[in-house]
Design an enzyme around this catalytic site. Structure first.
Site, short mmCIF file in Angstrom:
data_model
loop_
_atom_site.label_atom_id
_atom_site.label_comp_id
_atom_site.label_asym_id
_atom_site.label_seq_id
_atom_site.Cartn_x
_atom_site.Cartn_y
_atom_site.Cartn_z
N ARG A 72 -62.81 86.72 -11.92
CA ARG A 72 -63.98 86.07 -11.34
C ARG A 72 -65.27 86.76 -11.76
NH1 ARG A 72 -63.59 84.94 -5.01
NH2 ARG A 72 -64.45 87.02 -4.74
N PRO A 77 -60.59 99.34 -11.57
CA PRO A 77 -59.71 98.71 -10.58
C PRO A 77 -59.37 99.68 -9.46
CG PRO A 77 -58.43 99.41 -12.47
CD PRO A 77 -59.87 99.73 -12.79
N ALA A 78 -58.90 99.13 -8.36
CA ALA A 78 -58.46 99.96 -7.24
C ALA A 78 -57.29 100.85 -7.67
CB ALA A 78 -58.05 99.09 -6.06
N GLU A 79 -57.23 102.04 -7.10
CA GLU A 79 -56.18 102.99 -7.48
C GLU A 79 -54.79 102.48 -7.10
OE1 GLU A 79 -58.23 104.25 -3.64
OE2 GLU A 79 -58.84 103.69 -5.67
N GLY A 133 -65.33 94.83 -1.93
CA GLY A 133 -64.67 95.83 -1.11
C GLY A 133 -65.31 95.91 0.26
N SER A 134 -65.17 97.05 0.89
CA SER A 134 -65.65 97.21 2.25
C SER A 134 -67.17 97.24 2.32
CB SER A 134 -65.09 98.50 2.86
OG SER A 134 -65.72 99.63 2.29
N GLU A 184 -69.69 91.68 -2.75
CA GLU A 184 -68.85 90.79 -1.95
C GLU A 184 -68.11 91.70 -1.00
OE1 GLU A 184 -65.98 89.35 -0.25
OE2 GLU A 184 -64.96 89.30 -2.18
N ARG A 237 -51.93 84.66 4.53
CA ARG A 237 -51.91 84.84 3.06
C ARG A 237 -52.16 86.30 2.75
NH1 ARG A 237 -56.35 83.40 -0.93
NH2 ARG A 237 -57.55 83.15 0.98
N CYS A 286 -60.50 89.08 2.44
CA CYS A 286 -61.81 89.20 3.07
C CYS A 286 -62.22 87.91 3.77
CB CYS A 286 -62.86 89.59 2.03
SG CYS A 286 -62.93 88.49 0.61
N SER A 292 -61.29 78.57 -1.34
CA SER A 292 -61.72 79.18 -2.60
C SER A 292 -61.34 78.32 -3.79
CB SER A 292 -61.11 80.57 -2.75
OG SER A 292 -61.53 81.42 -1.70
#
Length: 515
Positions: free
Chosen positions: A192, A208-210, A263-264, A285, A313, A319, A477
């Site tokens: 995206r 990317p996230a760990e 993320g947060s 976002e 889901r 989020c 979405s």
């Protein structure tokens, strides 16, 4: 019921293919993950961290180690930024048609390898295979969409107030884009962002996230295979300890023009402050606290179906997941009863098994958070209608689908984003009360409501303080839709034709002395 998750996507043939490849994620069967890459990707090369350090990535369903990847640091990230900056000098000058062609090839490659990508998502994120494949198709659609939108980045010719001048506005790529992506949608959150950035003419450094680096590395491999030039896409992997410093250099480097983060809210605020020193383009976002309102005119069966799709889901780890179910008094009891029945049909387990539709939470930290939120509610008087504890008989990181009533405003589940399989139901009497409850948060990402009253539909849709509204719909979405929030849920939009705006400057050019 669960077919809602993959609605409008033809899954049958692909799921059958996946079903014949039920993967054990034990180390001796990693070879079945055909796109598994265990090095970072910088300037078109697969590289280790300069320090030589690595960190392990585990399967959340089994807690077994999948493989190790480089634990990169600021030095490695600066190398990636330099590669992206150098590549931008040529990539930024390619034609929209050239970029569109390469993006389409990337999309085709991801479609061709959809089952392999889905297997990776299931391995590192824990999603059931059909749901993982749904994410791959959803994520791929952004690259397809932006491959087409690349050729529609138009400027303007403006009517000059003077005959001797001509005025035009042109759109140009901002430069290097830093993309920091989460673990809950390890493929779609990259496509995206990167689809839009590349379509605009930007180059990317992806962090990317760990918990889920392998999907990002697989996407880089496919991009490399189809001929996207070196340095245009770079992937930096790191463990938790190095992540803050990497985030800081991505925000402060003079060679990075913009940052996109999902993320947060807490981390987003930190990155926002760090970007301020360079006045960078920022897209955020962030977290949500989505209300899901059911009015007494609603079709309850459809509302429950939408609730299951929205809440459960990815085991509630989205989020835009419904966070508070706000139910009108007259239909409260039948809605809770029907929701409990549907929740009881959910099957927890390893996502590689064909009958599983509810996977694990991503890590123990998330398990402990969900557990503490439920305990807080129960300690303050909430009723456990269903579930309410860890599903340790399935695995260490599984939590039972949980339904709570008797919710009060002082409970953490009322004010915080749960990010887990916990549905909390709040009773209301009037439309005004429902909207007030829905808006009683500093978050404003998504909101949902069910009603068959046309006037009410328009009123509530306008009055909900969110960036996205689902009216009689729990899944909203799409690549064609503008995704994003208001208040503390973020800045900017992803997807749709607005998604390109995050990566484009508008330059005004004035031609003078023409007469």
């Amino acid at each position: 019921m669960w077919s809602l998750i993959a609605r409008k996507i033809t899954l049958r043939a692909k799921i059958e293919t996946l079903g014949s490849r039920h993967l054990s994620l034990s180390s001796n069967k990693r070879s079945q993950l055909k796109l598994l890459k265990t090095k970072g990707f910088i300037n078109g090369e697969w590289v280790s961290a300069r320090s030589g350090k690595t960190f392990e990535v585990t399967n959340p369903a089994t807690t077994q180690v999948i493989a190790s990847v480089p634990d990169m640091d600021v030095t490695d990230t600066e190398t990636a930024i330099a590669a992206a900056n150098e590549a931008f000098q040529s990539w930024g000058n390619t034609t929209a048609k050239e970029r569109a062609t390469l993006l389409r090839k990337w999309y085709n490659a991801m479609q061709d390898h959809a089952s392999e990508l889905a297997a990776l998502v299931t391995a590192e994120a824990g999603k059931p295979l059909p749901e993982a494949l749904g994410e791959i198709n959803y994520g791929n659609s952004f690259v397809e969409w932006f491959s087409e939108e690349a050729r529609r980045v138009h400027g303007d010719v403006v009517q000059s107030p003077q005959k001797s001048k001509e005025m035009i506005m042109v759109k140009q790529p901002i430069g290097v884009a830093a993309l920091i992506t989460p673990w809950n949608f390890p493929q779609a959150m990259i496509t995206r962002k990167a689809g839009a950035a590349l379509a605009a003419g930007c180059t990317c450094v992806i962090k990317p996230a760990e918990d889920t680096p392998f999907t990002a590395l697989a996407l880089a491999e496919l991009a490399n295979q189809v001929g996207i030039p070196k340095g245009v896409i770079n992937v930096v992997t790191s463990g938790r300890a190095n992540a803050p410093a990497i985030g800081n250099i991505l925000c402060t480097s003079p060679h990075v023009a913009g940052l996109s983060f999902t993320g947060s809210t807490e981390v987003g605020k930190l990155l926002y402050r760090q970007c301020a020193s360079g006045v960078k383009r920022v897209g955020l976002e962030l977290g949500g606290n989505a209300p899901f309102i059911v009015f007494d005119t609603a079709d309850l069966d459809k509302a429950v179906e939408g609730a299951i799709a929205s809440k459960f889901r990815n085991c509630g780890q989205t989020c835009v997941s419904a966070n508070r179910f706000i139910i009108q008094e007259n239909v409260f009891e039948p809605f809770v009863r029907k929701l409990k029945e549907k929740m009881a049909a959910l099957k927890l387990g390893d996502g590689t098994k064909p009958d599983v539709n509810q996977g694990p939470l991503i890590n123990m930290k998330q398990v402990e958070k969900v557990e503490s939120i439920v305990k807080d509610a129960v300690d303050k008087g909430a009723n456990v209608v269903f579930g309410g504890k860890r599903a340790t008989q399935i695995g260490a990181q599984f939590y039972e689908p949980t339904l709570l009533t008797g919710i009060k405003p002082d409970m953490a589940c009322y004010t915080e984003e749960i990010f887990g399989p916990v549905a909390v139901c709040v009773k209301f009497q009037t439309e005004e009360e429902a909207v007030a409850i829905g808006n009683s948060t500093n978050r404003g990402l998504a909101g949902y409501f069910y009603s068959n009253n046309v006037g009410q539909v328009w009123r509530v849709a306008r009055r909900l303080e969110v960036g996205m509204v689902g009216v009689n719909e729990g899944l909203i979405s799409a690549a064609e839709a503008a995704f994003g929030g208001i208040k503390e849920s973020g800045i900017g939009r992803e997807g749709s034709h607005y998604g390109l705006d995050e990566y484009i400057y508008i330059k005004y050019i004035c031609f003078g002395n023409l007469q």
